[in-house]
Design a protein around this motif. Structure first.
Motif, mmCIF file in Angstrom:
data_model
loop_
_atom_site.group_PDB
_atom_site.id
_atom_site.type_symbol
_atom_site.label_atom_id
_atom_site.label_comp_id
_atom_site.label_asym_id
_atom_site.label_seq_id
_atom_site.Cartn_x
_atom_site.Cartn_y
_atom_site.Cartn_z
ATOM 1 N N THR A 1 -5.022 11.162 -14.320
ATOM 2 C CA THR A 1 -4.685 10.423 -15.533
ATOM 3 C C THR A 1 -4.436 11.409 -16.659
ATOM 4 O OG1 THR A 1 -5.450 8.796 -17.157
ATOM 5 C CG2 THR A 1 -7.116 10.195 -16.162
ATOM 6 N N LEU A 2 -3.508 11.054 -17.525
ATOM 7 C CA LEU A 2 -3.283 11.801 -18.760
ATOM 8 C C LEU A 2 -3.408 10.881 -19.966
ATOM 9 C CD1 LEU A 2 -0.240 14.086 -17.833
ATOM 10 C CD2 LEU A 2 -2.648 14.715 -17.966
ATOM 11 N N GLY A 3 -3.907 9.673 -19.737
ATOM 12 C CA GLY A 3 -3.988 8.699 -20.811
ATOM 13 C C GLY A 3 -5.386 8.235 -21.139
ATOM 14 N N VAL B 1 -2.625 2.218 -18.737
ATOM 15 C CA VAL B 1 -1.442 2.392 -19.580
ATOM 16 C C VAL B 1 -0.786 3.731 -19.253
ATOM 17 C CG1 VAL B 1 -0.638 2.615 -21.953
ATOM 18 C CG2 VAL B 1 -2.434 0.969 -21.393
ATOM 19 N N ASP B 2 0.508 3.699 -18.980
ATOM 20 C CA ASP B 2 1.242 4.909 -18.603
ATOM 21 C C ASP B 2 1.737 5.613 -19.863
ATOM 22 O OD1 ASP B 2 2.607 6.885 -17.356
ATOM 23 O OD2 ASP B 2 3.837 5.593 -16.092
ATOM 24 N N GLU B 3 0.866 6.405 -20.458
ATOM 25 C CA GLU B 3 1.234 7.121 -21.674
ATOM 26 C C GLU B 3 2.217 8.246 -21.392
ATOM 27 O OE1 GLU B 3 -1.976 8.284 -24.161
ATOM 28 O OE2 GLU B 3 -3.191 6.531 -23.715
ATOM 29 N N THR C 1 -9.230 0.599 -20.273
ATOM 30 C CA THR C 1 -9.934 1.827 -20.621
ATOM 31 C C THR C 1 -9.392 2.384 -21.930
ATOM 32 O OG1 THR C 1 -8.370 3.002 -19.186
ATOM 33 C CG2 THR C 1 -10.535 2.482 -18.276
ATOM 34 N N ALA C 2 -10.216 3.175 -22.611
ATOM 35 C CA ALA C 2 -9.827 3.730 -23.903
ATOM 36 C C ALA C 2 -8.614 4.639 -23.754
ATOM 37 C CB ALA C 2 -10.998 4.501 -24.514
ATOM 38 N N LEU C 3 -7.750 4.629 -24.761
ATOM 39 C CA LEU C 3 -6.507 5.393 -24.730
ATOM 40 C C LEU C 3 -6.668 6.702 -25.489
ATOM 41 C CD1 LEU C 3 -4.076 2.429 -25.502
ATOM 42 C CD2 LEU C 3 -4.883 3.221 -23.279
ATOM 43 N N SER C 4 -5.728 7.623 -25.248
ATOM 44 C CA SER C 4 -5.831 8.931 -25.889
ATOM 45 C C SER C 4 -4.683 9.232 -26.843
ATOM 46 C CB SER C 4 -5.892 10.037 -24.824
ATOM 47 O OG SER C 4 -4.726 10.020 -24.016
ATOM 48 N N ARG C 5 -3.502 8.586 -26.675
ATOM 49 C CA ARG C 5 -2.361 8.983 -27.501
ATOM 50 C C ARG C 5 -1.596 7.816 -28.117
ATOM 51 N NH1 ARG C 5 -2.173 12.001 -22.850
ATOM 52 N NH2 ARG C 5 -2.506 14.237 -23.074
#
Length: 485
Positions: A304-306, A61-63, A83-87
């Protein structure tokens, strides 16, 4: 489109980003218009944005791009790594491709797989998951009719089609578990979210694991299943889908010591054994890991930043490299390419912190090798050993590396060798001098230019001075210059 629109309406999202892989961009405009019109028919206005060029890879996912428009969520189309997301929350729409259920079931039931008395895990590629229950029932029917039904067949699924941002684990280095994003998600007796209302697979055809095995929910490459742990006994893996699917490569690399069968839906031929390319790739990964042990300058490449846990993974790598006596640089540049990384010739090895299915495993075109988080933790730990059965591509929970202190002359020579330097005798004095063994070492140790503030040999550091206004105008004639020259 209806499921996507219902997801947006139920959550009252007004700004949604639709992420498409390259091969589906031709349909992006029509899908975006259809989603907006469907939501409008439900008296809910939604502004849809198309993400045509992902920041890192199309599987995650491109957060980052979604944050540029302050989106409420991301609707991800195509294959996904899950994969688990962060935002930002995400909703997933998998591609669909029909299988010839009779042909696949005939291959599985007529092969030696039907007589196995060990647990069998049968993975379907994401485009074929909508036929999972039908195929499992047909295989069971054929085996039962032939009197060769194995009681240990399990069919992993991707039951959750929506994810919420997850908090990091206590250590900050591992991936947090996924959970269902819908408030109406069904839960089992243990309270774990197992299936969202948007899931198209309501049937559960997973077989019961043996009573003497370790039973629980297992996860890999976005799939979930209940069954035997890998270390509890032999397990046979079957893959039904494209032979070049990213999920298949991840599963085979991390389970290379177990028996494998693959069935290509384009030819419906069943092949036994791990592909030769996977064995060759693992040997190359081992060689790159050993090469990283001798590197003195390491580049931590944030890919990655997501994905939840990436900050903890970066911090863990930097601490482990420092403990091993290595210098690190942290780089953030979007999609890595040979041209981009060639701008850092001093760096001898790069460590890519990225989605498990977005790793650059074939780095032959790059000047410096690119290794994974797991490989780096092995390389930075002096007492670690390579074990294919424990190979992994996620951030994992690898422990911090411990550097041993060496003070004698022999250890000093070994340290210099590890930095890529060699000792050569000086003809005039008979002493030994350090000679760079690579271009990166030459730039670090022999380069004369050190920057505008570097003092000359023996000089004191330059005193900082306030900036002054320079010339203004064009090169043809700056202000203040005579005009008759």
């Amino acid at each position: 489109v209806p499921e996507t629109a219902e997801y947006l309406v139920a959550r009252k999202y007004t700004r949604a980003t639709l992420q498409f892989p390259d091969h589906l961009l031709s349909e992006a405009a029509k899908v975006a218009v259809s989603v907006q019109e469907y939501c409008a028919s439900r008296d809910h206005e939604v502004q849809a944005y198309i993400l045509a060029d992902t920041t890192y890879n199309s599987l995650s996912v491109d957060e980052v791009a979604a944050a540029h428009v302050d989106a409420d969520c991301v609707v991800h189309y195509g294959r996904a790594s899950m994969t688990a997301l962060s935002r930002i929350p995400a909703f997933f729409v998998f591609p669909t491709q029909d299988l010839d259920v009779d042909a696949v079931a005939s291959n599985l039931s007529s092969s030696t797989l039907s007589s196995l008395d060990t647990p069998v895990l049968c993975f379907l590629d994401q485009p074929h998951l909508h036929q999972r229950a039908e195929l499992a029932a047909e295989v069971a029917r054929r085996m039962e009719a032939a009197g060769s039904l194995s009681p240990h067949w399990t069919w992993p699924d991707v039951p959750i089609r929506q994810l919420e941002p997850e908090a990091l684990t206590a250590s900050g280095a591992g991936l947090a578990s996924c959970r269902a994003g819908d408030e109406h998600a069904q839960t089992d007796s243990a309270g774990d979210a197992t299936r969202g209302t948007c899931c198209a697979h309501q049937g559960d055809c997973s077989a019961t694991a043996p009573a003497d095995s370790s039973v629980g929910e297992l996860r890999a490459a976005g799939y979930r299943w209940s069954g035997t742990e890998m270390g509890a006994g032999p397990v046979t893996y079957i893959w039904i889908g494209a032979p070049d699917a990213p999920a298949l490569q991840l599963l085979q690399l991390t389970r290379s010591t177990l028996p494998w069968w693959t069935l290509d839906p384009t030819t419906y031929t069943l092949e036994e054994g791990l592909p030769v390319g996977v064995r060759r790739l693992l040997r190359r990964r081992y060689a790159l890991m050993e090469r990283a042990r001798d590197a003195s300058i390491v580049g931590v490449l944030v890919g990655t930043l997501g994905v939840a846990g990436y900050l903890g993974a970066v911090e863990q790598l930097c601490n482990a490299a420092e403990a091993a006596g290595k210098k690190t640089y942290t780089l953030l540049m979007g999609k890595p390419s040979p041209a981009k990384l060639a701008n850092f010739p001093e760096i001898e090895v790069f460590v890519l912190v990225a989605d498990p299915q977005g790793q650059i495993l074939d780095c032959k075109e790059y000047l410096a090798p690119i290794i994974t988080h797991h490989e780096a933790m092995l390389a930075f730990s002096p007492d670690s050993e390579w074990d294919e059965s424990l190979y992994r591509l996620d951030f994992g929970t690898d422990g911090p590396a411990q550097a041993s202190e060496e003070t004698d002359a022999t250890s000093e020579l070994a340290l210099r060798a590890a930095k890529g330097l060699r000792l050569t005798p000086v003809a005039t004095t008979g002493a030994h001098a350090l000679t760079p063994a690579s271009a990166a070492d030459y730039l670090v140790h022999k380069r004369s230019w050190r920057g505008v503030e570097a003092p000359l040999a023996g000089a004191a550091p330059a005193v900082p001075r306030a900036a002054v206004e320079g010339r203004s105008g064009r090169a043809a004639g700056y202000q203040g210059e005579p005009s008759n020259l």
